[in-house]
Scaffold this motif. Structure first.
Motif, mmCIF file in Angstrom:
data_model
loop_
_atom_site.group_PDB
_atom_site.id
_atom_site.type_symbol
_atom_site.label_atom_id
_atom_site.label_comp_id
_atom_site.label_asym_id
_atom_site.label_seq_id
_atom_site.Cartn_x
_atom_site.Cartn_y
_atom_site.Cartn_z
ATOM 1 N N ALA A 216 0.848 -1.187 0.000
ATOM 2 C CA ALA A 216 0.000 0.000 0.000
ATOM 3 C C ALA A 216 0.884 1.239 0.000
ATOM 4 O O ALA A 216 1.946 1.255 0.638
ATOM 5 N N PRO A 217 0.495 2.287 -0.716
ATOM 6 C CA PRO A 217 1.344 3.494 -0.787
ATOM 7 C C PRO A 217 1.726 4.067 0.567
ATOM 8 O O PRO A 217 2.814 4.623 0.713
ATOM 9 N N ASP A 218 0.871 3.896 1.597
ATOM 10 C CA ASP A 218 1.207 4.471 2.903
ATOM 11 C C ASP A 218 2.348 3.724 3.599
ATOM 12 O O ASP A 218 2.820 4.141 4.656
ATOM 13 N N GLN A 219 2.806 2.630 2.992
ATOM 14 C CA GLN A 219 3.938 1.884 3.547
ATOM 15 C C GLN A 219 5.275 2.321 2.952
ATOM 16 O O GLN A 219 6.341 1.933 3.450
ATOM 17 N N TRP A 242 1.446 -0.132 -9.522
ATOM 18 C CA TRP A 242 2.777 0.449 -9.410
ATOM 19 C C TRP A 242 2.808 1.986 -9.413
ATOM 20 O O TRP A 242 3.525 2.589 -8.594
ATOM 21 N N PRO A 243 2.072 2.695 -10.277
ATOM 22 C CA PRO A 243 2.198 4.163 -10.311
ATOM 23 C C PRO A 243 1.948 4.829 -8.954
ATOM 24 O O PRO A 243 2.668 5.750 -8.566
ATOM 25 N N ALA A 244 0.930 4.380 -8.235
ATOM 26 C CA ALA A 244 0.631 4.987 -6.931
ATOM 27 C C ALA A 244 1.746 4.710 -5.934
ATOM 28 O O ALA A 244 2.129 5.585 -5.152
ATOM 29 N N TYR A 245 2.292 3.499 -5.987
ATOM 30 C CA TYR A 245 3.377 3.170 -5.055
ATOM 31 C C TYR A 245 4.652 3.921 -5.435
ATOM 32 O O TYR A 245 5.372 4.412 -4.552
ATOM 33 N N GLU A 246 4.899 4.050 -6.720
ATOM 34 C CA GLU A 246 6.081 4.802 -7.152
ATOM 35 C C GLU A 246 5.978 6.260 -6.703
ATOM 36 O O GLU A 246 6.974 6.848 -6.242
ATOM 37 N N ALA A 247 4.806 6.850 -6.825
ATOM 38 C CA ALA A 247 4.624 8.232 -6.384
ATOM 39 C C ALA A 247 4.907 8.355 -4.890
ATOM 40 O O ALA A 247 5.516 9.335 -4.426
#
Length: 297
Positions: A216-219, A242-247
């Protein structure tokens, strides 16, 4: 010798069906029913499944009895995990008592099969001490059959399995024949575990997930290890997140690099199946070894 099949020999929709079958979204009967429309020229749906399935002999690069490596099977106590996890430990035979950089190797969703054992031996030939644990240990280990392995894998308690991998990290890091620097590489399911370990272990020195699920992006802000992210081109199931996690990685200032290989399918590094892409796999593996040598030696 017959010519080796590649992903170009199969319809893209059939490859997508096979990916769904491999990852448990479609059972064998469902795959065969849907694959019938791709059968032609005397090739049955069952024949298509056989052609797409792993051939471990054709992909083997380093024989188990290769004298250049020293391999052994060990069982690591895991405490809060399943109680113990068995794995394959490999060192270059020429290293003697030299302290080596360490790499944890994490398999796909079928347990520690011969292909992943071969990956560990390849790492040893490049100067690393590699340890490949088998998450199927509580169920008797990899059963020697990919369908049985996949079915067994689906019954694992994943919380305990993750703890088993954490215990493997601790055990490997604590070995006196290691140099104190530890990396992790994983493929598909294993790529997702490598991503997860990077959020859990600030002492991880390098992480290389091949087409693995993103956390999750918050990690992302928890990641301290440098990342080398390897992605296929045609892999909607993995690439969508991937895009959200990369951001989030960028916002957190995490050191990472990502490579997406044109024309490739999920599993392109696995040289036991037609989804293997020789050029992309060679480049991705060259980058992996260089990355580990930079951060672990």
């Amino acid at each position: 010798m017959s010519q080796r099949l590649t992903s170009q020999d199969f319809d893209q929709e059939l490859l997508i069906l096979f990916d769904a079958y491999v990852h448990g979204d479609l059972d064998r009967r469902g795959f065969l029913e849907k694959a019938r429309r791709f059968a032609k020229a005397g090739v049955t749906a069952a024949g298509l499944l056989a052609a797409l399935s792993p051939d471990f002999a054709v992909g083997q690069q380093v024989r188990p009895d290769d004298t250049r490596v020293k391999a052994e099977w060990v069982t690591v106590p895991t405490g809060s995990g399943a109680g113990g996890i068995r794995g394959y430990l490999v060192r270059p035979a020429s290293a003697g008592t030299k302290r080596l950089p360490m790499v944890l190797v994490i398999h796909e969703n079928r347990g520690l099969n011969p292909h992943i054992e071969d990956i560990a031996r390849r790492l040893a030939l490049d100067g690393f001490m590699a340890f490949a644990p088998d998450a199927l240990t509580p169920l008797g280990g990899y059963p020697g059959d990919e369908d049985k392995a996949r079915a067994a894998f689906a019954t694992l308690d994943q919380a305990k399995t993750r703890e088993d991998f954490v215990a493997a990290v601790d055990w490997l890091r604590g070995r006196p024949d290691g140099n104190g620097r530890l990396g992790a590489v994983g493929f598909c399911y294993g790529g997702g575990i490598v991503h997860w370990l990077a959020t859990q272990r600030p002492d991880l020195n390098a992480a290389v997930p091949f087409y693995g699920n993103s956390p999750a992006p918050d990690q992302a802000s928890r990641v301290k290890a440098p990342l080398l992210v390897q992605l296929a081109a045609v892999d909607e199931r993995i690439n969508a997140a991937w895009p959200a996690y990369e951001a989030a990685l960028k916002a957190a200032g995490v050191r990472y690099e990502v490579h997406q290989y044109p024309g490739t399918q999920h599993g392109f590094n696995n040289d036991t199946t037609p989804r293997y892409d020789a050029d992309a796999a060679k480049l991705a593996w060259t980058r992996t070894i260089a990355f580990f040598k930079t951060h672990l030696t």
